[in-house]
Design an enzyme around this catalytic site. Structure first.
Site, PDB file in Angstrom:
ATOM      1  N   GLU A 147      92.322  85.029  30.056  1.00  0.00           N
ATOM      2  CA  GLU A 147      91.618  85.601  28.910  1.00  0.00           C
ATOM      3  C   GLU A 147      92.579  86.436  28.060  1.00  0.00           C
ATOM      4  OE1 GLU A 147      88.260  87.883  30.145  1.00  0.00           O
ATOM      5  OE2 GLU A 147      87.329  87.867  28.159  1.00  0.00           O
ATOM      6  N   TYR A 198      81.154  83.795  30.456  1.00  0.00           N
ATOM      7  CA  TYR A 198      80.651  83.510  29.095  1.00  0.00           C
ATOM      8  C   TYR A 198      80.065  82.101  29.044  1.00  0.00           C
ATOM      9  CZ  TYR A 198      83.221  87.709  27.836  1.00  0.00           C
ATOM     10  OH  TYR A 198      83.669  89.001  27.765  1.00  0.00           O
ATOM     11  N   ASP A 227      85.619  94.005  21.253  1.00  0.00           N
ATOM     12  CA  ASP A 227      84.480  94.798  21.685  1.00  0.00           C
ATOM     13  C   ASP A 227      84.729  96.292  21.902  1.00  0.00           C
ATOM     14  OD1 ASP A 227      83.843  92.143  21.818  1.00  0.00           O
ATOM     15  OD2 ASP A 227      83.095  92.161  23.868  1.00  0.00           O
TER      16      ASP A 227
HETATM   17  C1  GLC Z   1      84.413  88.946  24.476  1.00  0.00           C
HETATM   18  C2  GLC Z   1      85.463  89.107  23.407  1.00  0.00           C
HETATM   19  C3  GLC Z   1      85.094  88.271  22.196  1.00  0.00           C
HETATM   20  C4  GLC Z   1      84.893  86.828  22.617  1.00  0.00           C
HETATM   21  C5  GLC Z   1      83.933  86.696  23.801  1.00  0.00           C
HETATM   22  C6  GLC Z   1      83.919  85.307  24.395  1.00  0.00           C
HETATM   23  O1  GLC Z   1      83.189  89.437  24.072  1.00  0.00           O
HETATM   24  O2  GLC Z   1      85.621  90.446  23.046  1.00  0.00           O
HETATM   25  O3  GLC Z   1      86.071  88.362  21.217  1.00  0.00           O
HETATM   26  O4  GLC Z   1      84.430  86.086  21.557  1.00  0.00           O
HETATM   27  O5  GLC Z   1      84.312  87.593  24.817  1.00  0.00           O
HETATM   28  O6  GLC Z   1      85.210  84.901  24.763  1.00  0.00           O
END
Ligand code: GLC
Length: 428
Positions: free
Chosen positions: A399, A33, A169
């Protein structure tokens, strides 16, 4: 991790926030991310507020840079390019001056702003009122957007148009509603997440096809909220989202009073009352929790997920509801190494290692504990907080956690998990 003392752990948590800092904003974790995520940043700001108020404000200010003219705060702000994530800015095709996604995420922003403001005042920060005032304006505009764009009929419940907006998600809560969404896409799908993390812990390919189908539909609407509302093949009036919005609204009311803004106080009070009434009507006695509604089918979504407990942060339950919810949470945690699972373990949909289909998430426990306290269920709140802190002490800042074993899963070195440690560690 397990031989670390608490001060060591807090130091390690701060080091994760420093490592994920990209210049005033924090990525959830590197590679998986690599941009700024909306609700992650709000939790992270509260984590920063435990030791660096200036940096806490900065996190929110950088998120606000992504706010659209219509008031929406997007779920991702693409401050700097990265090729380790899909879908990137080219897929979203939005028009903000900094590239952003076109959907939103839970508005924890208001809760975070109050938290940061209080920390700043406690630290004797002279610039607090001015910085808070500016961010209050951002928050207010975003709450107005929520009610206009996502509850156009004034029901007191706001709707999500994409599962990613919920922050949960691939929750079983979306299974039926998402099954109606076609798997065809005009965008070529190039998943990157399964290259970083074991695919068995991630959403399935078919989920991704539907996620991207929805993005295609809304991009074709030119990201116009009214057009999207009409075209949406997925539309859920959601209790977790509404609860967070309602709680944030109450926190903004508190700030509006302190900042001496009487008109805004009145406006926000009427907003909060509407949302709290909407939520109260979603309680189900037979399930001992709250339920969302699928606005396409008109049916309640009875899937047993953590979302059903989040309204406790916004609603005052009566005595019998309190007893029922307390017993229900205890039931979900029975036999688990760590609670609270994101899906009830006895449900067929429960998968203890797959993302939002069972694992424990530290920030969700933080919200559940806040809701329990709000309703005077202090012992259970403390138990949830202590269990979360211990899970991190055993497995690190992962996570999420497998509730059946306590194992840490998904990405490691996660910012919001570290932030949750810094806040919850002080309480437990
Ligand atoms: C995933 C999770 C979401 C979060 C993102 C970044 O998409 O489902 O809740 O904000 O990751 O951590």
């Amino acid at each position: 991790m397990n031989d670390m003392t608490r001060p060591d752990m807090a130091k390690a948590a701060r080091a994760i926030l420093a490592r994920n800092d990209r210049g005033g904003y924090t990525v959830p974790t590197e590679r998986l991310y690599p941009f700024q995520w909306n609700w992650d940043s709000a939790f992270v700001a509260m984590g920063f507020a435990t030791f660096d108020v200036d940096r806490a404000y900065r996190e929110l200010e950088r998120l606000a840079e992504g706010q659209w003219d219509d008031g929406m705060i997007p779920h991702i702000v693409f401050h700097a390019p990265s090729d380790t994530y899909f879908p990137g800015p080219d897929v979203w095709g939005t028009r903000h001056r900094i590239p952003t996604s076109g959907i939103t995420q839970p508005p924890v922003f208001g809760m975070a702003l109050r938290h940061v403001h209080e920390a700043a005042v406690a630290a004797g920060d002279a610039g607090a009122a001015e910085r808070t005032r500016k961010l209050f304006r951002n928050a207010l505009r975003s709450h107005r957007w929520w009610l206009a764009a996502r509850d156009p009929e004034g029901t007191g419940l706001v709707a999500i148009l994409h599962p990613w907006e919920s922050g949960s998600d691939n929750s079983p809560a979306w299974d039926e509603a998402l099954a109606r969404v076609p798997t065809t896409t005009t965008t070529a799908i190039r998943r990157k997440d399964t290259g970083h993390v074991d695919p068995s812990m991630r959403p399935r390919d078919v989920d991704y096809q539907r996620f991207i189908h929805l993005v295609d539909v809304y991009r074709d609407c030119g990201w116009d909220p009214a057009k999207q509302w009409k075209a949406a093949p997925f539309k859920v009036a959601e209790v977790q989202m509404t609860a967070i919005l309602a709680r944030s609204t109450r926190d903004l009311i508190d700030l509006a009073r302190r900042l001496d803004l009487p008109d805004e106080t009145t406006e926000l009070t009427s907003m909060a009352e509407t949302l709290e009434k909407g939520l109260a009507g979603r309680w189900r006695d037979d399930l001992s929790r709250f339920v969302s509604r699928d606005l396409v089918s008109g049916e309640d979504i009875a899937a047993p997920t953590q979302a059903g407990f989040i309204p406790l942060i916004a609603v005052m339950l009566d005595q019998s509801q309190r007893k029922a919810v307390d017993a229900e949470i205890a039931h979900w945690c029975e036999g688990m190494a760590v609670g609270v699972p994101s899906t009830m373990p006895s449900a067929p949909a429960f998968e203890p290692r797959r993302y939002w289909r069972g694992p424990v998430w530290a920030v969700i426990n933080w919200l559940i504990a806040d809701g329990l306290r709000h309703n005077g269920l202090n012992d259970t709140a403390r138990r949830v907080e202590r269990g979360t802190v211990q899970a991190m002490e055993r497995a690190g800042f992962c996570e999420y956690f497998d509730p059946t074993t306590g194992e840490g899963l998904g990405g490691d070195t996660f910012s919001w998990t570290a932030a949750a440690y810094l806040v919850l560690n002080r309480r437990s």
